[in-house]
Design a protein around this motif. Structure first.
Motif, PDB file in Angstrom:
ATOM      1  N   TRP A  95       0.816  -1.213   0.000  1.00  0.00           N
ATOM      2  CA  TRP A  95       0.000   0.000   0.000  1.00  0.00           C
ATOM      3  C   TRP A  95       0.855   1.271   0.000  1.00  0.00           C
ATOM      4  N   SER A  96       2.032   1.204   0.596  1.00  0.00           N
ATOM      5  CA  SER A  96       2.937   2.365   0.553  1.00  0.00           C
ATOM      6  C   SER A  96       3.404   2.621  -0.869  1.00  0.00           C
ATOM      7  N   GLU A 132      -6.240  10.587   0.624  1.00  0.00           N
ATOM      8  CA  GLU A 132      -7.424   9.767   0.358  1.00  0.00           C
ATOM      9  C   GLU A 132      -7.068   8.276   0.306  1.00  0.00           C
ATOM     10  N   ILE A 133      -5.918   7.966  -0.279  1.00  0.00           N
ATOM     11  CA  ILE A 133      -5.464   6.571  -0.326  1.00  0.00           C
ATOM     12  C   ILE A 133      -5.197   6.056   1.080  1.00  0.00           C
ATOM     13  N   TYR A 134      -4.582   6.886   1.907  1.00  0.00           N
ATOM     14  CA  TYR A 134      -4.329   6.527   3.311  1.00  0.00           C
ATOM     15  C   TYR A 134      -5.645   6.211   4.029  1.00  0.00           C
ATOM     16  N   GLN A 135      -6.643   7.037   3.819  1.00  0.00           N
ATOM     17  CA  GLN A 135      -7.933   6.848   4.497  1.00  0.00           C
ATOM     18  C   GLN A 135      -8.599   5.540   4.056  1.00  0.00           C
ATOM     19  N   ILE A 136      -8.485   5.214   2.777  1.00  0.00           N
ATOM     20  CA  ILE A 136      -9.041   3.949   2.278  1.00  0.00           C
ATOM     21  C   ILE A 136      -8.292   2.767   2.899  1.00  0.00           C
ATOM     22  N   ALA A 137      -6.967   2.854   2.928  1.00  0.00           N
ATOM     23  CA  ALA A 137      -6.167   1.765   3.494  1.00  0.00           C
ATOM     24  C   ALA A 137      -6.527   1.513   4.952  1.00  0.00           C
ATOM     25  N   ILE A 138      -6.630   2.568   5.734  1.00  0.00           N
ATOM     26  CA  ILE A 138      -6.983   2.434   7.146  1.00  0.00           C
ATOM     27  C   ILE A 138      -8.365   1.788   7.289  1.00  0.00           C
ATOM     28  N   ALA A 139      -9.303   2.211   6.458  1.00  0.00           N
ATOM     29  CA  ALA A 139     -10.646   1.661   6.518  1.00  0.00           C
ATOM     30  C   ALA A 139     -10.672   0.178   6.157  1.00  0.00           C
ATOM     31  N   LYS A 140      -9.712  -0.260   5.359  1.00  0.00           N
ATOM     32  CA  LYS A 140      -9.628  -1.668   4.964  1.00  0.00           C
ATOM     33  C   LYS A 140      -8.806  -2.496   5.949  1.00  0.00           C
ATOM     34  N   GLY A 141      -8.331  -1.861   7.005  1.00  0.00           N
ATOM     35  CA  GLY A 141      -7.615  -2.585   8.049  1.00  0.00           C
ATOM     36  C   GLY A 141      -6.117  -2.700   7.839  1.00  0.00           C
ATOM     37  N   ILE A 142      -5.574  -1.933   6.880  1.00  0.00           N
ATOM     38  CA  ILE A 142      -4.125  -1.920   6.672  1.00  0.00           C
ATOM     39  C   ILE A 142      -3.510  -0.988   7.709  1.00  0.00           C
ATOM     40  N   GLU A 143      -2.521  -1.464   8.439  1.00  0.00           N
ATOM     41  CA  GLU A 143      -1.965  -0.698   9.556  1.00  0.00           C
ATOM     42  C   GLU A 143      -0.893   0.275   9.079  1.00  0.00           C
ATOM     43  N   MET A 144      -1.321   1.254   8.299  1.00  0.00           N
ATOM     44  CA  MET A 144      -0.385   2.228   7.729  1.00  0.00           C
ATOM     45  C   MET A 144       0.166   3.154   8.821  1.00  0.00           C
ATOM     46  N   PRO A 145       1.450   3.503   8.737  1.00  0.00           N
ATOM     47  CA  PRO A 145       2.018   4.442   9.711  1.00  0.00           C
ATOM     48  C   PRO A 145       1.321   5.797   9.661  1.00  0.00           C
ATOM     49  N   LEU A 146       1.222   6.460  10.804  1.00  0.00           N
ATOM     50  CA  LEU A 146       0.545   7.753  10.867  1.00  0.00           C
ATOM     51  C   LEU A 146       1.201   8.787   9.954  1.00  0.00           C
ATOM     52  N   ALA A 147       2.523   8.710   9.808  1.00  0.00           N
ATOM     53  CA  ALA A 147       3.262   9.725   9.039  1.00  0.00           C
ATOM     54  C   ALA A 147       3.492   9.310   7.588  1.00  0.00           C
ATOM     55  N   ILE A 148       2.753   8.321   7.086  1.00  0.00           N
ATOM     56  CA  ILE A 148       3.041   7.784   5.756  1.00  0.00           C
ATOM     57  C   ILE A 148       2.841   8.822   4.657  1.00  0.00           C
ATOM     58  N   VAL A 149       1.833   9.673   4.770  1.00  0.00           N
ATOM     59  CA  VAL A 149       1.602  10.676   3.717  1.00  0.00           C
ATOM     60  C   VAL A 149       2.778  11.641   3.649  1.00  0.00           C
ATOM     61  N   GLY A 182       5.775  10.977   4.572  1.00  0.00           N
ATOM     62  CA  GLY A 182       6.896  10.203   4.040  1.00  0.00           C
ATOM     63  C   GLY A 182       6.829  10.044   2.535  1.00  0.00           C
ATOM     64  N   ILE A 183       5.636   9.783   2.013  1.00  0.00           N
ATOM     65  CA  ILE A 183       5.470   9.643   0.562  1.00  0.00           C
ATOM     66  C   ILE A 183       5.761  10.963  -0.133  1.00  0.00           C
ATOM     67  N   MET A 184       5.308  12.057   0.423  1.00  0.00           N
ATOM     68  CA  MET A 184       5.591  13.372  -0.177  1.00  0.00           C
ATOM     69  C   MET A 184       7.089  13.650  -0.207  1.00  0.00           C
ATOM     70  N   THR A 185       7.777  13.301   0.863  1.00  0.00           N
ATOM     71  CA  THR A 185       9.235  13.470   0.890  1.00  0.00           C
ATOM     72  C   THR A 185       9.889  12.592  -0.166  1.00  0.00           C
ATOM     73  N   PHE A 186       9.402  11.361  -0.290  1.00  0.00           N
ATOM     74  CA  PHE A 186       9.941  10.428  -1.277  1.00  0.00           C
ATOM     75  C   PHE A 186       9.716  10.939  -2.699  1.00  0.00           C
ATOM     76  N   ILE A 187       8.523  11.486  -2.963  1.00  0.00           N
ATOM     77  CA  ILE A 187       8.237  12.055  -4.287  1.00  0.00           C
ATOM     78  C   ILE A 187       9.216  13.182  -4.591  1.00  0.00           C
ATOM     79  N   GLY A 188       9.486  13.994  -3.585  1.00  0.00           N
ATOM     80  CA  GLY A 188      10.403  15.121  -3.775  1.00  0.00           C
ATOM     81  C   GLY A 188      11.828  14.707  -4.081  1.00  0.00           C
ATOM     82  N   LYS A 189      12.180  13.466  -3.766  1.00  0.00           N
ATOM     83  CA  LYS A 189      13.538  12.972  -4.015  1.00  0.00           C
ATOM     84  C   LYS A 189      13.678  12.235  -5.345  1.00  0.00           C
TER      85      LYS A 189
END
Length: 310
Positions: free
Chosen positions: A184-185, A223-240, A242-249
């Motif tokens: 999901w990440s 929005e993807i984070y919210q869907i993942a959480i609703a589906k029971g995926i234990e995404m880290p709180l700071a994942i969004v 982190g993804i934005m930082t990753f995109i920037g790199k």
């Protein structure tokens, strides 16, 4: 171990080529001019980490010519996964391992809907690569990596067997502690940059540097984070973040394969990316306005590419 690669595009061509080049037994399924070129001249891989040429044990378009497999890597597009899963049935043994490596959040589930779930591991890869011309794969960004794991988070012996194949091939790989989080990440990243990239015709760097588009990237990921959480995926709180930082790199001029497919008029993974989030949002009664906007704007082009315009 006999490894079979289904789909010799940028992903299957690179990772399958690395396994074959290490002297391991590899069979490949390819079609058309790509198959003809590899039969004629071998598989050529142009890579920022070093070019190489290799030849698989067998390359064919006929699954019935391939020996039973120990490991199958499905490297097609997401919308081809169920068809590929049906296709591989003749080469399955009792203990054959099957790993889907394409982008998307539900590929393992698609495979399990066709073959016995005992065969299936979750997996993903990180690579910028494409078919340059028939018979030639171009790897042009990132250190390639495969991440894989049991869907129930167990630490099975077969994971080490797969890792031994990848280690000998010489590419970066990791056994995941929670493959759903990793899937999901990656899905969050690729979906966020792909749809907006196709819509704007801009590179990842250009989108990230544009204030309003940067906000849309973040909204898509949220929005993807919210869907993942609703589906029971234990995404880290700071994942969004982190993804934005990753995109920037990412390389400033980089584009995602789905973006390139849409821009060049080919069928794409749009329905499996932004479309998937919109559909899951409806099931879960969650609003996904940014993904819905991107998806709706790109749907006419996708329909045209698939000859679905009436």
């Amino acid at each position: 171990m006999h490894t079979v690669i289904i789909g010799i595009g940028g992903v299957g061509g690179y990772f399958g080529g690395k396994i074959a080049n290490s002297g391991q037994k590899v069979s490949m399924i390819a079609r058309g001019k790509h198959l003809e070129a590899i039969l004629r001249s071998g598989l050529q891989v142009k890579s920022i980490d070093g070019d190489f040429e290799t030849g698989p044990f067998l390359i064919t378009d006929d699954i019935y010519k391939i020996e039973k497999a120990d490991l199958i890597l499905i490297c097609t597009k997401s919308w081809q996964v169920q068809e590929a899963s049906e296709f591989i049935k003749p080469i399955l043994k009792e203990d054959t391992i099957v790993i889907p490596l394409q982008n998307g959040a539900d590929n393992a589930e698609k495979v399990q809907s066709v073959i016995d779930k005992k065969h299936v591991l979750g997996g993903l890869c990180k690579i910028y690569s494409k078919i340059e011309v028939p018979g030639v794969i171009s790897h042009f960004g990132h250190t390639p990596e495969v991440i894989f794991g049991e869907l129930d988070k167990s630490r099975s012996d077969r994971l080490q067997k797969v890792k031994a194949v990848f280690d000998k091939a010489g590419f970066k790989n990791k056994i995941s502690e929670d493959i759903q989080i990793d899937i999901w990440s990656k899905f969050m990243f690729i979906t966020t940059v792909s749809g907006l990239g196709a819509l704007t015709r801009a590179t990842i760097g250009e989108i990230y540097a544009h204030p309003e588009l940067n906000n849309m990237l973040r909204a898509t990921a949220t929005e993807i984070y919210q869907i993942a959480i609703a589906k029971g995926i234990e995404m880290p709180l700071a994942i969004v973040d982190g993804i934005m930082t990753f995109i920037g790199k990412q390389p400033f001029d980089a584009t995602a394969s789905t973006q390139r497919d849409i821009m060049e008029g080919r069928p794409s993974e749009l329905d499996n990316f932004n479309g998937f989030i919109v559909k899951e949002g409806k099931k879960l009664d969650l609003e996904t306005p940014t993904n819905a906007f991107i998806y709706s704007c790109l749907q006419p082009m996708e329909a045209k590419a698939r000859n679905e315009v009436k």
